[in-house]
Design an enzyme around this catalytic site. Structure first.
Site, PDB file in Angstrom:
ATOM      1  N   ASP A  30      43.598 -80.174  56.886  1.00 35.28           N
ATOM      2  CA  ASP A  30      44.360 -80.672  58.078  1.00 35.28           C
ATOM      3  C   ASP A  30      43.689 -81.599  59.100  1.00 35.28           C
ATOM      4  O   ASP A  30      42.457 -82.023  58.946  1.00 35.28           O
ATOM      5  CB  ASP A  30      44.781 -79.355  58.869  1.00 35.28           C
ATOM      6  CG  ASP A  30      43.955 -78.688  59.761  1.00 35.28           C
ATOM      7  OD1 ASP A  30      42.753 -79.132  59.744  1.00 35.28           O
ATOM      8  OD2 ASP A  30      44.024 -77.640  60.258  1.00 35.28           O
ATOM      9  N   HIS A  88      42.789 -58.171  47.923  1.00 29.44           N
ATOM     10  CA  HIS A  88      44.048 -57.634  47.564  1.00 29.44           C
ATOM     11  C   HIS A  88      45.171 -58.553  48.231  1.00 29.44           C
ATOM     12  O   HIS A  88      46.114 -59.114  47.637  1.00 29.44           O
ATOM     13  CB  HIS A  88      44.251 -56.316  47.935  1.00 29.44           C
ATOM     14  CG  HIS A  88      45.761 -55.821  47.981  1.00 29.44           C
ATOM     15  ND1 HIS A  88      46.259 -55.327  46.859  1.00 29.44           N
ATOM     16  CD2 HIS A  88      46.741 -55.902  48.908  1.00 29.44           C
ATOM     17  CE1 HIS A  88      47.585 -55.186  47.307  1.00 29.44           C
ATOM     18  NE2 HIS A  88      47.742 -55.410  48.637  1.00 29.44           N
ATOM     19  N   CYS A 138      42.475 -53.018  43.705  1.00 32.57           N
ATOM     20  CA  CYS A 138      43.491 -52.065  43.244  1.00 32.57           C
ATOM     21  C   CYS A 138      43.169 -51.230  41.920  1.00 32.57           C
ATOM     22  O   CYS A 138      43.438 -50.002  41.845  1.00 32.57           O
ATOM     23  CB  CYS A 138      45.211 -52.532  43.387  1.00 32.57           C
ATOM     24  SG  CYS A 138      45.600 -52.827  44.892  1.00 32.57           S
ATOM     25  N   CYS A 181      45.049 -56.734  41.157  1.00 24.46           N
ATOM     26  CA  CYS A 181      43.835 -56.891  41.773  1.00 24.46           C
ATOM     27  C   CYS A 181      42.583 -56.201  41.605  1.00 24.46           C
ATOM     28  O   CYS A 181      42.656 -55.079  41.272  1.00 24.46           O
ATOM     29  CB  CYS A 181      43.937 -57.436  43.267  1.00 24.46           C
ATOM     30  SG  CYS A 181      43.780 -56.120  44.403  1.00 24.46           S
ATOM     31  N   ASP A 218      50.173 -73.012  53.901  1.00 25.75           N
ATOM     32  CA  ASP A 218      48.972 -72.554  54.025  1.00 25.75           C
ATOM     33  C   ASP A 218      49.192 -71.376  55.426  1.00 25.75           C
ATOM     34  O   ASP A 218      50.117 -71.696  55.833  1.00 25.75           O
ATOM     35  CB  ASP A 218      48.015 -73.469  54.287  1.00 25.75           C
ATOM     36  CG  ASP A 218      48.291 -73.855  55.900  1.00 25.75           C
ATOM     37  OD1 ASP A 218      47.562 -73.230  56.808  1.00 25.75           O
ATOM     38  OD2 ASP A 218      49.442 -74.775  56.142  1.00 25.75           O
ATOM     39  N   CYS A 273      49.824 -53.748  41.581  1.00 26.00           N
ATOM     40  CA  CYS A 273      48.976 -54.730  41.683  1.00 26.00           C
ATOM     41  C   CYS A 273      47.546 -54.554  40.742  1.00 26.00           C
ATOM     42  O   CYS A 273      47.337 -53.409  40.632  1.00 26.00           O
ATOM     43  CB  CYS A 273      48.314 -54.589  43.101  1.00 26.00           C
ATOM     44  SG  CYS A 273      47.081 -56.224  43.529  1.00 26.00           S
TER      45      CYS A 273
HETATM   46 ZN   LIG Z   1      45.695 -55.261  44.893  1.00 22.87          ZN
END
Ligand SMILES: [Zn+2]
Length: 409
Positions: A122, A364, A338, A335, A295, A333
């Protein structure tokens, strides 16, 4: 509801597009190409593809914010594992510390931060204009005092181009004035017109090997000013158009209004970037109004504050109800967090102020955002975005709270 494993597989299959090309420290003839792959039948949403010298990515895209050359608490390898395709760097912060010339001597921003994928920088406009009394605007540029040590600085549109060139950004932004909300019509008009003149000056000093250059549409909440801003900038011809000056405290419905005014006037074959936005719901709404880039510091900042996005709404991990909760943050999830940790452990880490708390929570939340964008892209591809939208605007679905100043990391 898809399983966590399926979700992960889907995320993996939708991210193979990013392939960092072999590169030398300083690239010449910067490549930038945007194409629309598919348009949605029921909304203005588009599935697109961007190519840069540091690889390609599909849109709509969410760029995690790497304010000072780092997405707070994560390594580039972790970002890649999450599925991040491109990040945002902050010109204002990198110019002040360590300095763009230092970064140039260290091989450019990509080398310095060990990130081989695309970087959008930016212009610093938002940060400078957030300084309030510490800055002074003139036609020539903006004088401001560093928030770090009070040292005086003078940035012009030309200087901002030079800084982003030296950093080696893939996509640069023009210098703009981000006006606060509320502001008078007269003030917003004067400011918008100056932002347009500054955009022209950026264009005039642009070199062939410079990053792609995006203009920034301003005009506050005033329709005629927004339209005038778009018309003036489109005539100049930029490689993309950002919508600035939103998410600064205006009523939530105003964002949709502004996007509805602006997007029909923008060239269809260039990307549209909604700066500093937003919540998952904001993003879905804006995608349906034709936005391609986003963003926001929300997923990363919220993570550090213990606020986590889940498929059944936001949760605050510090709450006592999670003290002995063995379940993952979000059963759907996939990830890293998780897959390995319980809510009880995450609560303990947060209350103990362990550094790992920020890291696991950020992994996460970013995965949640990146996966959301993957799902949006799948829905556009499969012609079911409208159903997806409806399923994500239930009372127990995505959050609706409007965050003020979400971009001021
Ligand atoms: Zn997660």
């Amino acid at each position: 509801m898809i399983s966590g494993h399926e979700s992960r597989l889907r995320a993996e299959t939708l991210h193979p597009g990013v392939q960092a090309r072999t590169r030398t420290t300083f690239l010449k003839n910067m490549a930038f190409h945007f194409e629309i792959i598919k348009k949605d039948s029921f909304s203005q949403a588009r599935l697109g593809r961007v190519e840069t010298d540091h690889g390609s990515f599909t849109t709509p895209v969410f760029l995690p914010v790497g304010t000072q050359g780092a997405v707070k608490s994560l390594t580039p390898e972790e970002l890649v594992e999450i599925g991040v395709e491109a990040i945002l760097g902050n010109t204002y912060h990198l110019y002040l510390r360590p300095g763009h010339e230092t970064i140039e001597r260290l091989g450019g921003l990509h080398n310095f931060i060990h990130w081989e994928r695309p970087i959008l920088t930016d212009s610093g406009g938002f940060q400078i204009f957030s300084l309030g009394s510490l800055r002074k605007i003139s036609e020539e540029g903006v004088t401001f005092q560093s928030h770090l040590d009070g040292s005086p600085h003078f940035l012009t549109p030309e200087k901002v181009m030079e800084i982003q060139r030296v950093l080696g950004s893939d996509i640069a932004m023009v210098l703009d004035e981000c006006v606060p909300y509320p502001s008078s019509y007269e003030y917003v008009k004067v400011s918008m017109e100056r932002t347009s003149r500054w955009a022209k000056r950026c264009l005039e000093v642009r070199r062939e090997d410079d990053p792609a250059l995006f203009a920034i549409v301003q005009g506050g909440i005033y329709r005629d000013l927004r339209e005038k801003s778009v018309q003036t900038l489109v005539k100049m011809g930029f490689q993309g158009y950002a919508i600035g000056g939103l998410s600064v405290g205006e009523p939530k419905s105003m964002m949709s209004d502004v996007l509805e005014w602006i997007t029909p006037l923008l060239p269809e074959n260039t990307p549209r970037y909604l700066m500093g936005v937003g919540t998952p719901e904001d993003i879905i709404n804006a995608v349906m109004l034709g936005v391609d880039f986003f963003d926001c510091v929300l997923p990363t900042r919220n993570a550090r504050n213990g606020t986590l996005f889940t498929s059944s709404g936001k949760i605050s991990i510090k709450q006592a109800q999670y003290a002995e909760d063995r379940s993952p943050l979000d059963k759907t999830c996939a990830c890293y967090t998780c897959r390995h940790y319980s809510r009880a452990y995450l609560r303990h880490l947060y209350l103990s102020k362990e550094i790992l708390s920020s890291r696991l929570n950020t992994i996460h939340n970013l995965f949640y955002y990146i996966t959301l964008l993957v799902k949006i892209k799948e829905a556009i591809q499969e012609g079911r975005l409208l159903d997806f939208y409806k399923s994500h605007t239930s009372p127990h679905g995505l959050e609706t709270e409007f965050p003020a100043h979400v971009q001021s990391n």
